[in-house]
Design a protein around this motif. Structure first.
Motif, mmCIF file in Angstrom:
data_model
loop_
_atom_site.group_PDB
_atom_site.id
_atom_site.type_symbol
_atom_site.label_atom_id
_atom_site.label_comp_id
_atom_site.label_asym_id
_atom_site.label_seq_id
_atom_site.Cartn_x
_atom_site.Cartn_y
_atom_site.Cartn_z
ATOM 1 N N ALA A 19 16.089 39.056 -31.373
ATOM 2 C CA ALA A 19 17.413 39.488 -31.833
ATOM 3 C C ALA A 19 17.691 40.927 -31.422
ATOM 4 C CB ALA A 19 17.510 39.347 -33.352
ATOM 5 N N ILE A 20 16.677 41.776 -31.496
ATOM 6 C CA ILE A 20 16.832 43.174 -31.089
ATOM 7 C C ILE A 20 17.141 43.260 -29.595
ATOM 8 C CG2 ILE A 20 15.605 45.359 -30.794
ATOM 9 C CD1 ILE A 20 14.081 44.708 -33.380
ATOM 10 N N LYS A 21 16.442 42.454 -28.802
ATOM 11 C CA LYS A 21 16.701 42.430 -27.362
ATOM 12 C C LYS A 21 18.130 41.978 -27.076
ATOM 13 C CE LYS A 21 11.925 41.509 -25.902
ATOM 14 N NZ LYS A 21 11.025 40.541 -25.201
ATOM 15 N N GLY A 22 18.571 40.953 -27.802
ATOM 16 C CA GLY A 22 19.927 40.452 -27.608
ATOM 17 C C GLY A 22 20.983 41.482 -27.970
ATOM 18 N N GLN A 23 20.739 42.225 -29.044
ATOM 19 C CA GLN A 23 21.683 43.261 -29.460
ATOM 20 C C GLN A 23 21.792 44.367 -28.422
ATOM 21 O OE1 GLN A 23 20.175 44.435 -33.284
ATOM 22 N NE2 GLN A 23 20.957 42.608 -34.331
ATOM 23 N N LYS A 24 20.671 44.710 -27.798
ATOM 24 C CA LYS A 24 20.689 45.739 -26.756
ATOM 25 C C LYS A 24 21.495 45.274 -25.549
ATOM 26 C CE LYS A 24 16.353 48.092 -27.911
ATOM 27 N NZ LYS A 24 14.984 48.444 -27.439
ATOM 28 N N MET A 25 21.371 43.988 -25.207
ATOM 29 C CA MET A 25 22.156 43.446 -24.096
ATOM 30 C C MET A 25 23.649 43.559 -24.390
ATOM 31 S SD MET A 25 20.099 39.977 -23.011
ATOM 32 C CE MET A 25 18.340 40.009 -22.604
ATOM 33 N N LEU A 26 24.030 43.223 -25.617
ATOM 34 C CA LEU A 26 25.441 43.290 -25.995
ATOM 35 C C LEU A 26 25.946 44.728 -25.991
ATOM 36 C CD1 LEU A 26 25.510 40.691 -28.929
ATOM 37 C CD2 LEU A 26 26.384 40.387 -26.611
ATOM 38 N N GLN A 27 25.116 45.651 -26.467
ATOM 39 C CA GLN A 27 25.502 47.059 -26.491
ATOM 40 C C GLN A 27 25.698 47.613 -25.080
ATOM 41 O OE1 GLN A 27 22.383 48.894 -28.769
ATOM 42 N NE2 GLN A 27 23.109 48.070 -30.725
ATOM 43 N N ASN A 28 24.945 47.060 -24.130
ATOM 44 C CA ASN A 28 25.054 47.492 -22.732
ATOM 45 C C ASN A 28 26.090 46.684 -21.958
ATOM 46 O OD1 ASN A 28 23.003 49.412 -23.086
ATOM 47 N ND2 ASN A 28 21.403 47.928 -22.587
ATOM 48 N N ASN A 29 26.879 45.878 -22.694
ATOM 49 C CA ASN A 29 27.911 45.034 -22.078
ATOM 50 C C ASN A 29 27.337 44.100 -21.014
ATOM 51 O OD1 ASN A 29 30.074 46.181 -23.589
ATOM 52 N ND2 ASN A 29 30.069 47.949 -22.206
ATOM 53 N N GLN A 30 26.133 43.630 -21.256
ATOM 54 C CA GLN A 30 25.477 42.707 -20.327
ATOM 55 C C GLN A 30 25.924 41.289 -20.644
ATOM 56 O OE1 GLN A 30 21.257 43.366 -19.812
ATOM 57 N NE2 GLN A 30 20.882 41.209 -19.312
ATOM 58 N N LEU A 31 26.610 40.660 -19.694
ATOM 59 C CA LEU A 31 27.164 39.329 -19.925
ATOM 60 C C LEU A 31 26.100 38.242 -19.933
ATOM 61 C CD1 LEU A 31 30.391 39.398 -17.719
ATOM 62 C CD2 LEU A 31 30.241 39.544 -20.211
ATOM 63 N N TRP A 32 25.085 38.403 -19.068
ATOM 64 C CA TRP A 32 24.096 37.347 -18.888
ATOM 65 C C TRP A 32 22.696 37.850 -19.232
ATOM 66 C CZ3 TRP A 32 27.449 33.757 -18.607
ATOM 67 C CH2 TRP A 32 28.609 33.912 -17.859
ATOM 68 N N THR A 33 21.795 36.926 -19.435
ATOM 69 C CA THR A 33 20.420 37.281 -19.780
ATOM 70 C C THR A 33 19.720 37.946 -18.598
ATOM 71 O OG1 THR A 33 19.541 35.149 -19.041
ATOM 72 C CG2 THR A 33 20.287 35.297 -21.332
ATOM 73 N N ASP A 34 18.599 38.592 -18.890
ATOM 74 C CA ASP A 34 17.825 39.245 -17.831
ATOM 75 C C ASP A 34 17.387 38.231 -16.776
ATOM 76 O OD1 ASP A 34 18.060 41.677 -19.100
ATOM 77 O OD2 ASP A 34 16.137 41.512 -20.144
ATOM 78 N N PHE A 35 16.995 37.052 -17.231
ATOM 79 C CA PHE A 35 16.552 36.006 -16.303
ATOM 80 C C PHE A 35 17.673 35.622 -15.344
ATOM 81 C CE2 PHE A 35 16.540 31.461 -15.289
ATOM 82 C CZ PHE A 35 15.342 31.351 -14.601
ATOM 83 N N ALA A 36 18.872 35.392 -15.892
ATOM 84 C CA ALA A 36 20.009 34.995 -15.063
ATOM 85 C C ALA A 36 20.379 36.097 -14.074
ATOM 86 C CB ALA A 36 21.201 34.647 -15.946
ATOM 87 N N CYS A 37 20.385 37.338 -14.542
ATOM 88 C CA CYS A 37 20.746 38.462 -13.665
ATOM 89 C C CYS A 37 19.731 38.630 -12.535
ATOM 90 C CB CYS A 37 20.831 39.747 -14.480
ATOM 91 S SG CYS A 37 22.214 39.808 -15.638
ATOM 92 N N LYS A 38 18.455 38.533 -12.869
ATOM 93 C CA LYS A 38 17.405 38.707 -11.865
ATOM 94 C C LYS A 38 17.487 37.631 -10.793
ATOM 95 C CE LYS A 38 12.374 39.137 -11.399
ATOM 96 N NZ LYS A 38 11.071 39.150 -12.130
ATOM 97 N N MET A 39 17.687 36.389 -11.216
ATOM 98 C CA MET A 39 17.766 35.293 -10.252
ATOM 99 C C MET A 39 19.035 35.395 -9.411
ATOM 100 S SD MET A 39 17.150 31.244 -10.914
ATOM 101 C CE MET A 39 15.389 31.552 -11.062
ATOM 102 N N PHE A 40 20.142 35.764 -10.050
ATOM 103 C CA PHE A 40 21.414 35.900 -9.332
ATOM 104 C C PHE A 40 21.291 36.949 -8.230
ATOM 105 C CE2 PHE A 40 25.559 37.641 -8.474
ATOM 106 C CZ PHE A 40 26.415 36.553 -8.513
ATOM 107 N N ILE A 41 20.733 38.100 -8.564
ATOM 108 C CA ILE A 41 20.605 39.191 -7.590
ATOM 109 C C ILE A 41 19.650 38.804 -6.464
ATOM 110 C CG2 ILE A 41 19.780 41.557 -7.285
ATOM 111 C CD1 ILE A 41 20.813 42.124 -10.133
ATOM 112 N N SER A 42 18.575 38.096 -6.813
ATOM 113 C CA SER A 42 17.624 37.653 -5.792
ATOM 114 C C SER A 42 18.300 36.738 -4.781
ATOM 115 C CB SER A 42 16.453 36.929 -6.462
ATOM 116 O OG SER A 42 15.590 36.357 -5.504
#
Length: 282
Positions: A182-205
């Protein structure tokens, strides 16, 4: 599994042993308290006889409610226990985990060439159950039950406790895991991150790979196109068909992961469409 490819524990059960009656009871409870009429659930497991029988007798993991898939690690292990050939075991895993039908067929032909017995063993198993290329996107890229084994690490030392203590420590450690995520998810929202770290990493790759592709044969009406890839040595290689409206590519990865593959991203760029907005998993 959640959108970050991490285990999200929802239910535990304490049974005396793995048998058909215990699996049947567990699946009934899973349907009553977790599935609750929802469609689209995918069960990935080993090929335990009692579990397979329980799944077959219940409606929850049959179309259109859900599906049952086999853990590829267990399929390969069972395969090797009969064939006893390391080279063929590696080919079995390659066939299991290949998303492209063309490549899957090529690997199966190689297995058949080396051992008719090995080919026959795999060919008699429903391909939807054990191959990524025939899965239809149900697995979301999860090929084995390895990730669920991490729960054993979380509950290490608890199994031999009395039942009441076992339940208490299971709840305590599970709640702790939820708090951390939950803490990790809140940090993503605070950083305006739309997608999870996994999705972002794969997308960029895949975005980086898209640079080497070339788009041909446009169909503006269907928003589709053919994409030609090439090897690192410069030789042109394969052609894939991308259909943006259907969110699919013939390579199978967009359908499997919900994230636009390198071919899809190339076509989105050609049509001046945001590939980021075509991610269908969160």
């Amino acid at each position: 599994m959640d959108g970050n490819q991490q285990v999200l524990p929802l239910a535990f059960a304490i049974v005396d042993e793995e048998t058909y009656p215990s699996w049947k009871w567990f699946l009934q409870q899973l349907s009553r308290y977790v599935r609750r009429g929802r469609r689209g659930m995918c069960l990935i497991s080993d090929r335990h006889g009692g579990l397979i029988k329980a799944v077959r007798e219940g409606p929850d993991f049959a179309s259109p409610h859900g599906v049952h898939r086999y853990c590829l690690r267990h399929v390969c292990s069972n395969f090797n226990s009969i064939i006893k050939n390391v080279v063929l075991k590696d080919l079995c895993w390659q066939a299991d985990s290949e998303y492209q039908l063309r490549k899957f067929n090529r690997i199966m032909e190689e297995i058949k060439k080396q051992s008719v017995k090995a080919f026959a063993y795999l060919d008699q198993i429903n391909k939807e159950k054990w191959t990524a290329s025939h899965d239809g996107g149900w697995r979301c890229g999860i090929l084995t039950t390895n990730m669920s084994e991490c729960i054993n690490g979380v509950l290490k030392g608890a199994r031999r406790l009395p039942v009441s203590a076992l339940v208490e420590i299971t709840l305590e450690r599970t709640v702790h895991c939820f708090r951390v995520q939950a803490i990790k998810g809140q940090k993503m929202l605070q950083n305006n991150q739309l997608w999870t770290d996994f999705a972002c990493k794969m997308f960029i790759s895949w975005q980086q790979k898209a640079v080497e592709h070339t788009v041909t044969k446009y169909s503006h009406v269907q928003q589709s196109a053919s994409v030609v890839t090439r090897r690192q040595n410069g030789h042109w290689m394969n052609t894939h068909v991308v259909k943006i409206a259907n969110r699919e590519c013939s390579c199978g990865k967009w359908n499997q992961f919900g994230i636009p593959c390198s071919h899809a991203q190339k076509v989105c760029g050609a049509y001046n469409i945001s590939a980021w907005l075509r991610i269908i998993m969160i």
